[in-house]
Design a protein around this motif. Sequence first.
Motif, PDB file in Angstrom:
ATOM      1  N   UNK A  34       0.807  -1.210   0.000  1.00 42.36           N
ATOM      2  CA  UNK A  34       0.000   0.000   0.000  1.00 42.36           C
ATOM      3  C   UNK A  34       0.841   1.261   0.000  1.00 42.36           C
ATOM      4  N   UNK A  35       0.141   2.376   0.096  1.00 43.67           N
ATOM      5  CA  UNK A  35       0.780   3.686   0.158  1.00 43.67           C
ATOM      6  C   UNK A  35       0.209   4.425   1.363  1.00 43.67           C
ATOM      7  N   UNK A  36       0.558   5.695   1.494  1.00 40.87           N
ATOM      8  CA  UNK A  36       0.049   6.487   2.615  1.00 40.87           C
ATOM      9  C   UNK A  36      -1.474   6.602   2.550  1.00 40.87           C
ATOM     10  N   UNK A  37      -2.065   6.878   3.706  1.00 41.51           N
ATOM     11  CA  UNK A  37      -3.524   6.979   3.761  1.00 41.51           C
ATOM     12  C   UNK A  37      -4.048   8.278   3.156  1.00 41.51           C
ATOM     13  N   UNK A  38      -3.274   9.323   3.211  1.00 41.15           N
ATOM     14  CA  UNK A  38      -3.713  10.616   2.702  1.00 41.15           C
ATOM     15  C   UNK A  38      -3.608  10.652   1.175  1.00 41.15           C
ATOM     16  N   UNK A  39      -4.669  11.014   0.470  1.00 41.66           N
ATOM     17  CA  UNK A  39      -4.603  11.036  -0.993  1.00 41.66           C
ATOM     18  C   UNK A  39      -3.755  12.172  -1.556  1.00 41.66           C
ATOM     19  N   UNK A  40      -3.375  13.154  -0.731  1.00 39.09           N
ATOM     20  CA  UNK A  40      -2.565  14.270  -1.209  1.00 39.09           C
ATOM     21  C   UNK A  40      -1.066  14.015  -1.116  1.00 39.09           C
ATOM     22  N   UNK A  41      -0.657  12.912  -0.550  1.00 41.05           N
ATOM     23  CA  UNK A  41       0.769  12.621  -0.394  1.00 41.05           C
ATOM     24  C   UNK A  41       1.407  12.331  -1.753  1.00 41.05           C
ATOM     25  N   UNK A  42       2.714  12.589  -1.891  1.00 35.05           N
ATOM     26  CA  UNK A  42       3.386  12.379  -3.183  1.00 35.05           C
ATOM     27  C   UNK A  42       3.315  10.933  -3.683  1.00 35.05           C
ATOM     28  N   UNK A  43       3.262   9.997  -2.771  1.00 35.96           N
ATOM     29  CA  UNK A  43       3.202   8.603  -3.208  1.00 35.96           C
ATOM     30  C   UNK A  43       1.871   8.293  -3.890  1.00 35.96           C
ATOM     31  N   UNK A  44       0.807   8.962  -3.472  1.00 34.00           N
ATOM     32  CA  UNK A  44      -0.504   8.723  -4.079  1.00 34.00           C
ATOM     33  C   UNK A  44      -0.749   9.580  -5.313  1.00 34.00           C
ATOM     34  N   UNK A  45      -0.134  10.746  -5.386  1.00 33.65           N
ATOM     35  CA  UNK A  45      -0.359  11.618  -6.538  1.00 33.65           C
ATOM     36  C   UNK A  45       0.635  11.390  -7.666  1.00 33.65           C
ATOM     37  N   UNK A  46       1.791  10.811  -7.380  1.00 34.33           N
ATOM     38  CA  UNK A  46       2.808  10.633  -8.412  1.00 34.33           C
ATOM     39  C   UNK A  46       3.273   9.209  -8.597  1.00 34.33           C
ATOM     40  N   UNK A  47       3.771   8.623  -7.516  1.00 36.57           N
ATOM     41  CA  UNK A  47       4.393   7.308  -7.618  1.00 36.57           C
ATOM     42  C   UNK A  47       3.399   6.233  -8.036  1.00 36.57           C
TER      43      UNK A  47
END
Length: 139
Positions: free
Chosen positions: A93-106
């Motif tokens: 998984x990735x971070x819980x927050x949808x604004x984190x770089x892992x969710x917006x880019x990676x």
Amino acid sequence: MKNFLAWGLPLMAAGLLLAAIPTTILPVCDIRDGMAPMRCHWTGRALSGYGCAIFVLGALLFLGRNAGFRLGVAAAALVVCISAALVPTHFIGTCRSPEMPCNTGTLPGALVVLSLAGLVCLLSIFVLKRRITEVRTSQ
């Protein structure tokens, strides 16, 4: 192309891209001093490892001379692409927050690269399977 050796080149490029996405192109969240690494850090490490594996399988697909061998390598690369796509979506998984770089880019970048690599694998399997059956029927 007569012998379809070029199917390994896009896989090699996808492997290099996948290995570089979580570290340099679209990096995952930073680890700050004193903080424990977040899930996206371990997802990035796993994606880099999967990228190296896809690169090696692409090189084997490019260098292989036997159509049966290349068919097996293409099938293995497809399995690796599917399992790599499951790492950020289901396994780690990735971070819980949808604004984190892992969710917006990676995450989107990795999924696009893995989708294209999987499509190359499917096309390669289809073409190689057809070529093997053509060779068997002509004998």
